[in-house]
Design a protein around this motif. Sequence first.
Motif, PDB file in Angstrom:
ATOM      1  N   GLN A  91      20.850 -13.932  -0.971  1.00  0.00           N
ATOM      2  CA  GLN A  91      22.073 -13.148  -0.996  1.00  0.00           C
ATOM      3  C   GLN A  91      22.380 -12.607   0.384  1.00  0.00           C
ATOM      4  O   GLN A  91      21.503 -12.463   1.216  1.00  0.00           O
ATOM      5  CB  GLN A  91      21.927 -11.979  -1.983  1.00  0.00           C
ATOM      6  CG  GLN A  91      21.805 -12.410  -3.418  1.00  0.00           C
ATOM      7  CD  GLN A  91      23.028 -13.140  -3.913  1.00  0.00           C
ATOM      8  OE1 GLN A  91      24.144 -12.753  -3.606  1.00  0.00           O
ATOM      9  NE2 GLN A  91      22.819 -14.217  -4.652  1.00  0.00           N
ATOM     10  N   VAL A  92      23.649 -12.326   0.578  1.00  0.00           N
ATOM     11  CA  VAL A  92      24.121 -11.753   1.834  1.00  0.00           C
ATOM     12  C   VAL A  92      24.808 -10.435   1.520  1.00  0.00           C
ATOM     13  O   VAL A  92      25.618 -10.361   0.600  1.00  0.00           O
ATOM     14  CB  VAL A  92      25.099 -12.710   2.542  1.00  0.00           C
ATOM     15  CG1 VAL A  92      25.677 -12.058   3.782  1.00  0.00           C
ATOM     16  CG2 VAL A  92      24.403 -14.018   2.894  1.00  0.00           C
ATOM     17  N   GLN A  93      24.483  -9.432   2.270  1.00  0.00           N
ATOM     18  CA  GLN A  93      25.151  -8.138   2.124  1.00  0.00           C
ATOM     19  C   GLN A  93      26.045  -7.903   3.335  1.00  0.00           C
ATOM     20  O   GLN A  93      25.628  -8.125   4.475  1.00  0.00           O
ATOM     21  CB  GLN A  93      24.137  -6.994   2.008  1.00  0.00           C
ATOM     22  CG  GLN A  93      23.317  -7.017   0.729  1.00  0.00           C
ATOM     23  CD  GLN A  93      22.214  -8.052   0.759  1.00  0.00           C
ATOM     24  OE1 GLN A  93      21.523  -8.225   1.759  1.00  0.00           O
ATOM     25  NE2 GLN A  93      22.045  -8.760  -0.347  1.00  0.00           N
ATOM     26  N   LEU A  94      27.251  -7.460   3.075  1.00  0.00           N
ATOM     27  CA  LEU A  94      28.230  -7.213   4.137  1.00  0.00           C
ATOM     28  C   LEU A  94      28.734  -5.786   4.010  1.00  0.00           C
ATOM     29  O   LEU A  94      29.144  -5.366   2.921  1.00  0.00           O
ATOM     30  CB  LEU A  94      29.400  -8.186   4.018  1.00  0.00           C
ATOM     31  CG  LEU A  94      29.060  -9.671   4.061  1.00  0.00           C
ATOM     32  CD1 LEU A  94      30.286 -10.501   3.714  1.00  0.00           C
ATOM     33  CD2 LEU A  94      28.525 -10.055   5.429  1.00  0.00           C
ATOM     34  N   VAL A  95      28.730  -5.078   5.117  1.00  0.00           N
ATOM     35  CA  VAL A  95      29.203  -3.692   5.118  1.00  0.00           C
ATOM     36  C   VAL A  95      30.241  -3.541   6.220  1.00  0.00           C
ATOM     37  O   VAL A  95      29.937  -3.691   7.411  1.00  0.00           O
ATOM     38  CB  VAL A  95      28.048  -2.708   5.336  1.00  0.00           C
ATOM     39  CG1 VAL A  95      28.580  -1.276   5.365  1.00  0.00           C
ATOM     40  CG2 VAL A  95      26.991  -2.866   4.247  1.00  0.00           C
ATOM     41  N   GLU A  96      31.477  -3.225   5.811  1.00  0.00           N
ATOM     42  CA  GLU A  96      32.567  -3.025   6.768  1.00  0.00           C
ATOM     43  C   GLU A  96      32.659  -1.561   7.156  1.00  0.00           C
ATOM     44  O   GLU A  96      32.303  -0.673   6.368  1.00  0.00           O
ATOM     45  CB  GLU A  96      33.914  -3.459   6.191  1.00  0.00           C
ATOM     46  CG  GLU A  96      34.002  -4.904   5.755  1.00  0.00           C
ATOM     47  CD  GLU A  96      33.940  -5.041   4.256  1.00  0.00           C
ATOM     48  OE1 GLU A  96      34.534  -5.996   3.724  1.00  0.00           O
ATOM     49  OE2 GLU A  96      33.295  -4.195   3.610  1.00  0.00           O
ATOM     50  N   SER A  97      33.183  -1.332   8.335  1.00  0.00           N
ATOM     51  CA  SER A  97      33.468   0.019   8.795  1.00  0.00           C
ATOM     52  C   SER A  97      34.562  -0.048   9.846  1.00  0.00           C
ATOM     53  O   SER A  97      34.895  -1.129  10.337  1.00  0.00           O
ATOM     54  CB  SER A  97      32.213   0.680   9.377  1.00  0.00           C
ATOM     55  OG  SER A  97      31.737  -0.049  10.482  1.00  0.00           O
ATOM     56  N   GLY A  98      35.131   1.120  10.154  1.00  0.00           N
ATOM     57  CA  GLY A  98      36.097   1.197  11.232  1.00  0.00           C
ATOM     58  C   GLY A  98      37.539   1.350  10.803  1.00  0.00           C
ATOM     59  O   GLY A  98      38.421   1.479  11.650  1.00  0.00           O
ATOM     60  N   GLY A  99      37.804   1.329   9.513  1.00  0.00           N
ATOM     61  CA  GLY A  99      39.172   1.509   9.071  1.00  0.00           C
ATOM     62  C   GLY A  99      39.634   2.940   9.262  1.00  0.00           C
ATOM     63  O   GLY A  99      38.857   3.821   9.632  1.00  0.00           O
TER      64      GLY A  99
END
Length: 124
Positions: free
Chosen positions: A1-9
Motif C-alpha cells: 500500500q501507498v500512503q499519501l498526505v497532502e498539505s499546503g492548501g
Amino acid sequence: QVQLVESGGGLVQAGGSLRLSCAASGRTFSRYVMGWFRQAPGKEREFVAAINWAVGNTYYADSVKGRFTISRDYAKNTVYLQMNSLKPEDTAVYYCAVRAYSGSYYRPMDYDYWGQGTQVTVSS
C-alpha cells in the motif's frame, strides 16, 4: 500500500501563490507517475499535473500550463505543486495520486492511490 498526505492548501487572493506538498510512504514502484487532480463543488475530478517519478517528465492541463509547476524530491519522497497567478476558478479540493501501473496520466480512473485532499480557495 501507498500512503499519501497532502498539505499546503489555504485561502489566497487572486494573483497569489501557494505550494502544495504530497508526502508518499509505504510501497514503492520502479516506474510510476504521481499526479495532482482537483475537484470543485458539483464538478468532476479533473487532471491538473503529473510527473513521471523516474525520468521527471511532466504533464499539465491546458488550464494551468504556464502557472503551475510540478516537481519531485527523491530524498523526501515528496511531490510538489507550485501554483502561481491563482484565479478564483482554481478553487477546489486538490488531491495527490499515484499511478502504479500503466495507463494515462490524465484519467483519475488510472490512478491507484489517493490522498485525502487539501482545500485551495482563491478569492477575487
